[in-house]
Every structure is written in structure tokens, then in C-alpha cells.
Design an enzyme around this catalytic site. Sequence first.
Site, PDB file in Angstrom:
ATOM      1  N   ALA A 154       0.863  -1.191   0.000  1.00 39.23           N
ATOM      2  CA  ALA A 154       0.000   0.000   0.000  1.00 39.23           C
ATOM      3  C   ALA A 154       0.889   1.227   0.000  1.00 39.23           C
ATOM      4  CB  ALA A 154      -0.886   0.010   1.237  1.00 39.23           C
ATOM      5  N   GLU A 169      -5.414  -4.508  -9.019  1.00 43.91           N
ATOM      6  CA  GLU A 169      -5.301  -4.794  -7.580  1.00 43.91           C
ATOM      7  C   GLU A 169      -6.687  -4.869  -6.945  1.00 43.91           C
ATOM      8  OE1 GLU A 169      -2.644  -1.714  -6.218  1.00 43.91           O
ATOM      9  OE2 GLU A 169      -0.890  -2.754  -6.993  1.00 43.91           O
ATOM     10  N   LYS A 196      -3.788   3.230  -2.663  1.00 45.01           N
ATOM     11  CA  LYS A 196      -2.934   2.371  -3.474  1.00 45.01           C
ATOM     12  C   LYS A 196      -2.905   2.925  -4.903  1.00 45.01           C
ATOM     13  CE  LYS A 196      -3.624  -2.062  -3.135  1.00 45.01           C
ATOM     14  NZ  LYS A 196      -2.182  -2.341  -3.312  1.00 45.01           N
ATOM     15  N   GLY A 211       2.043   2.327  -7.956  1.00 39.15           N
ATOM     16  CA  GLY A 211       2.683   1.502  -8.979  1.00 39.15           C
ATOM     17  C   GLY A 211       1.834   1.381 -10.248  1.00 39.15           C
TER      18      GLY A 211
HETATM   19  C1  ABF Z   1       1.212  -1.579  -4.874  1.00 41.47           C
HETATM   20  O1  ABF Z   1       2.522  -1.202  -4.734  1.00 41.47           O
HETATM   21  C2  ABF Z   1       0.496  -0.356  -4.881  1.00 41.47           C
HETATM   22  O2  ABF Z   1      -0.832  -0.252  -4.759  1.00 41.47           O
HETATM   23  C3  ABF Z   1       1.269   0.600  -4.111  1.00 41.47           C
HETATM   24  O3  ABF Z   1       1.219   1.682  -4.952  1.00 41.47           O
HETATM   25  C4  ABF Z   1       2.612   0.035  -4.116  1.00 41.47           C
HETATM   26  C5  ABF Z   1       3.367  -0.089  -2.843  1.00 41.47           C
HETATM   27  O4  ABF Z   1       4.637  -0.275  -3.282  1.00 41.47           O
HETATM   28  P1  ABF Z   1       5.894  -0.561  -2.424  1.00 41.47           P
HETATM   29  O5  ABF Z   1       5.706  -1.880  -1.793  1.00 41.47           O
HETATM   30  O6  ABF Z   1       6.971  -0.541  -3.456  1.00 41.47           O
HETATM   31  O7  ABF Z   1       6.002   0.581  -1.462  1.00 41.47           O
HETATM   32  O8  ABF Z   1       0.831  -2.473  -3.937  1.00 41.47           O
END
Ligand code: ABF
Length: 228
Positions: A89, A109, A100, A103
Site C-alpha cells: 500500500a 489490484e 494504493k 505503482g
Molecule cells: C502496490 O505497490 C500499490 O498499490 C502501491 O502503490 C505500491 C506499494 O509499493 P511498495 O511496496 O513498493 O512501497 O501495492
Amino acid sequence: MTPSPTPTQDELKTQVAQAALAYLVPGDIIGVGTGSTVNKFIEALAGIKQNVRAAVSSSEASTERLRALGITVLDANDVERLSVYVDGADEIDGSGCMVKGGGAALTREKIVAALADRFICIADESKLVARLGAFPLPVEVVPMATAHVVRRFRAMGGTASLRMRGSAPLVTDNGQHILDVRGLTIEDPLAMESAINQWPGVVTVGIFAHQRAQVCLLGTPSGVRTIQ
Ligand code: ABF
């Protein structure tokens, strides 16, 4: 006695990725999310992959990593339910509501999360917030609706900018664009998620309140903290 060194963010991610293995049901199909913390989880799966029947993944990137380990990746349409979905998240509050989409994989998701009985969120402790909204809110939009959606956010006090990759708008796995919205106050995540989802041209808003996490595993210097 020499004090133990403070773990790096990378080590905290590895910690929670390992802890998530305890929530998997041996022989089940698992839901696997996206991001650097999930990449650690995929690495951790290598050691127990004989217990994983198959996976449903939320991005092309995770699918590639899972297949490289020899784990079968199924289409979400071929699976009725998943016992767990493990994902990261950008922000999570004490009740499991999340932001979220940093990415750019938020739509998939949310679909995979909807198939799962339990969402297990894995994150380092920097992601825990008292109230969602400091992280710019990702919103996946149909390109034709971009300017209209930007105006609607402006009317509620937010500043939306189109996410770029180099000099062109980023294109998601679903062929759409992403807006990142700053300056919003997310007081009622459930209500705001429902409202924005109704706007024409919005594919998915990055508030996960209807699909909130049932378990949150947070990496801290003193070990994994579980919120459920
Ligand atoms: C996904 O990865 C996304 O919804 C969120 O943007 C991101 C979290 O990335 P990380 O683990 O690299 O911080 O789950």
C-alpha cells in the site's frame, strides 16, 4: 553490548514478506499484488512454492516474476475465489483502509482483492497514517475524460496531474491514464471511494475502503507489528 543496527527499509520489507507466508493456505491459489514489498514476498515464495497451487497476479511485472519461479499464473476469470491476497500500500490507516496505485496497478489490484476472502497488507511502518490523504491519490481514467475529471477534483479542492513516463502520459496495463491528486482531505474513505467511482470516465479510484485490508503486517525496527 553493541546496539543492534537499525534495519533498512529493504530489511523491513523482507521481514513482512516472510511474515505473510504464515497466512497462506497450503495448496490454495493465492492473489499476489505489485510493488517492491510484494517483490520480496515473491522472493519468499520461492522457498515454499510446492505449497502454492497457482497465483492470480495484479500486474504484468508480478506475473513475470512468479512465472520465473515456476509458479503458474491464472487469469482472474478462471478463479472463483482466493483465500488470501497479499499486496502493499502507499498509505494504510488503523482500520485497514488504504491508498494504493503508486505503482499504477490499482485497477487490477482492486479486482484481485475483490476475489479474496482476506487482504493481507504488507508494508514498512512509514505507510501507517492517522488519516489517508498525504500521498497523492492515484485515479485511473479513460483518457477522453481526463480534463473533466481534473475539473471535478479542482471543485473539491484537489489538484490533479497526469502521471507521465518520460515525455508521454503513462499508459496502464489496461491502456488507460493515471491522475495523481494532491490536496484532498479523505475524512470518510468509504464515502469518497463510492462517490468518485461514479464519475464518468473514472476506471478506478485508489482508495481501498470497500476492499480494505483485514490484516496489516507492518515492518518496524522492533519486529513485525500486526494490525487486524
Ligand atoms: C502496490 O505497490 C500499490 O498499490 C502501491 O502503490 C505500491 C506499494 O509499493 P511498495 O511496496 O513498493 O512501497 O501495492
